[in-house]
Motif scaffolding. Structure first.
Motif, mmCIF file in Angstrom:
data_model
loop_
_atom_site.group_PDB
_atom_site.id
_atom_site.type_symbol
_atom_site.label_atom_id
_atom_site.label_comp_id
_atom_site.label_asym_id
_atom_site.label_seq_id
_atom_site.Cartn_x
_atom_site.Cartn_y
_atom_site.Cartn_z
ATOM 1 N N TYR A 211 0.832 -1.207 0.000
ATOM 2 C CA TYR A 211 0.000 0.000 0.000
ATOM 3 C C TYR A 211 0.865 1.255 0.000
ATOM 4 C CZ TYR A 211 -2.956 3.719 1.867
ATOM 5 O OH TYR A 211 -3.602 4.920 2.069
ATOM 6 N N TYR A 212 1.841 1.303 0.895
ATOM 7 C CA TYR A 212 2.669 2.504 1.001
ATOM 8 C C TYR A 212 3.608 2.663 -0.190
ATOM 9 C CZ TYR A 212 0.937 3.820 5.565
ATOM 10 O OH TYR A 212 0.128 4.240 6.590
ATOM 11 N N LYS B 238 1.390 4.276 -2.709
ATOM 12 C CA LYS B 238 1.103 5.673 -2.362
ATOM 13 C C LYS B 238 2.300 6.571 -2.655
ATOM 14 C CE LYS B 238 -1.833 7.422 -0.400
ATOM 15 N NZ LYS B 238 -3.009 8.195 -0.870
ATOM 16 N N ASN C 3 2.452 9.573 -5.473
ATOM 17 C CA ASN C 3 2.830 10.944 -5.112
ATOM 18 C C ASN C 3 4.048 11.417 -5.901
ATOM 19 O OD1 ASN C 3 0.753 11.194 -3.256
ATOM 20 N ND2 ASN C 3 2.029 10.690 -1.484
ATOM 21 N N GLN D 54 -0.645 15.664 0.339
ATOM 22 C CA GLN D 54 -0.620 14.206 0.269
ATOM 23 C C GLN D 54 0.769 13.668 0.635
ATOM 24 O OE1 GLN D 54 -3.014 11.838 -0.382
ATOM 25 N NE2 GLN D 54 -4.545 13.476 -0.237
ATOM 26 N N PHE E 81 -9.124 9.191 1.370
ATOM 27 C CA PHE E 81 -8.036 9.715 0.552
ATOM 28 C C PHE E 81 -7.797 11.193 0.838
ATOM 29 C CE2 PHE E 81 -6.968 12.137 -3.289
ATOM 30 C CZ PHE E 81 -5.696 11.655 -3.530
#
Length: 354
Positions: A40-41, A44, A48, A81, A284
């Protein structure tokens, strides 16, 4: 490099294994909800990074154009974010290794968005240990905005008292300056006299310097001086507003504790926190901070786990006879503004206060 942000919760559970929180904590661990979520990270962070590259490409291709203000607003959103990842790293949510979390925090905080990771983690630790506790929580300390009546009445001078009188109306405009406030606080924390020395301080100073130097060089290389100033203003205002709007609903307007309030860990965290209702889009937009109750009970829980654990936490609070406060997105801001208006009431003329 940084203190263990989960330590306060873990220590309380260890010293009171029969407590109401310990029962919940065992359920959460047995359900595997504290496991790391590297995929997941990784996704992300990659997304970004891609957005930053996309914004950078648009910035270079547009050149000396006033359409750059759209790019500035875009960067304000993306910076927030990115800051959310820095927040998660500070809570050791991303990796099992403290060093990896700190490296990610320094890159996302100091290098990418220009905020001191070490300063923020130390400040945030104090908030998590004593949320909404007057005199202990730095997030409600006396500043531009007064969060308690005592702070309001302690203001001296007409400008300061006028600000508090109308702070409910000025709250969102003031959030436009939040990013600049954090930048200044970061620089002061790293360069000011009497600040605590740490092994990471030289690295923080270097990364923060690279950020500001690179930011200024990019603006002046592509834009005219006037455009560069306007770009920076729009970018930082959007960044500050978004960041402030993500953090403001979490505790503002919730009960403020004093030295006379003796609450156990579970009640101290739950009764001072507010969740925001919503779906995946809300998750989110708010970076998972909409699950503020769950986040305060389990700070090291990876962001995706907060939605999953919510049912367990809500049910447990019900069994303990505790109020589980949840509000809509707009309703939370209405509660914040009502609280700020009530705090400023004693400084308004009697007719207005009545």
């Amino acid at each position: 490099m940084t203190s263990d942000i989960f330590g306060s919760a873990d220590r309380e559970e260890t010293t009171a294994r029969g407590s109401a929180f310990a029962v919940l904590a065992r359920q959460v661990r047995q359900a595997g909800m504290l496991k790391r979520r590297p995929a997941y990270y990784t996704l992300k962070i990659a997304v970004n990074a891609g957005l930053l590259v996309l914004g950078g490409a648009a910035f270079v291709l547009l050149g000396r154009s006033w359409y750059q203000l759209l790019v500035a607003a875009f960067f304000g959103i993306v910076f927030t974010q990115v800051a959310f990842i820095g927040h998660d790293a500070g809570h050791r949510q991303i990796a099992g290794s403290r060093r990896i979390n700190d490296v990610l925090g320094l890159v996302h905080g100091n290098l990418l968005v220009g905020l001191s990771y070490g300063w923020w983690v130390a400040k945030h630790n104090r908030h998590h240990a004593n949320p909404n506790h007057e005199g202990r929580d730095p997030d409600i300390s006396s500043g531009a905005i007064a969060f308690t009546t005592d702070h309001a009445l302690a203001r001296r001078g007409r400008p300061a008292r006028a600000l508090v009188r109308f702070q409910a109306y000025l709250f969102f405009p003031m959030l436009l300056l939040e990013a600049m406030n954090l930048h200044v606080a970061s620089v002061r924390a790293l360069l000011g006299r009497g600040t605590r020395r740490s092994r990471s301080k030289p690295v923080e100073v270097l990364l923060l310097g690279v950020h500001f130097a690179g930011y200024l060089a990019a603006l002046l290389a592509v834009l005219s001086p006037v455009q560069a100033v306007v770009f920076a203003v729009v970018h930082q205002c959007v960044f500050g507003l978004y960041l402030g709007c993500a953090f403001a609903p979490n505790h503002k307007g919730m009960p403020v504790l004093s030295e006379d309030d003796e609450l156990d860990f579970l009640r101290r965290q739950v009764l001072t926190s507010r969740n925001i209702r919503g779906g995946r889009f809300t998750d989110f937009v708010l970076g998972g901070l909409n699950y503020q109750i769950e986040h305060h009970l389990f700070p090291s829980m990876p962001r995706p786990g907060l939605r999953r654990v919510q049912g367990l936490v809500r049910a447990h609070c019900g069994r303990q006879g505790m109020t589980y406060h949840e509000s809509s997105f707009l309703g939370s801001y209405a509660q914040v503004l009502r609280h700020l208006n009530a705090v400023g009431a004693p400084l308004r003329p009697q007719a207005d206060a009545g």
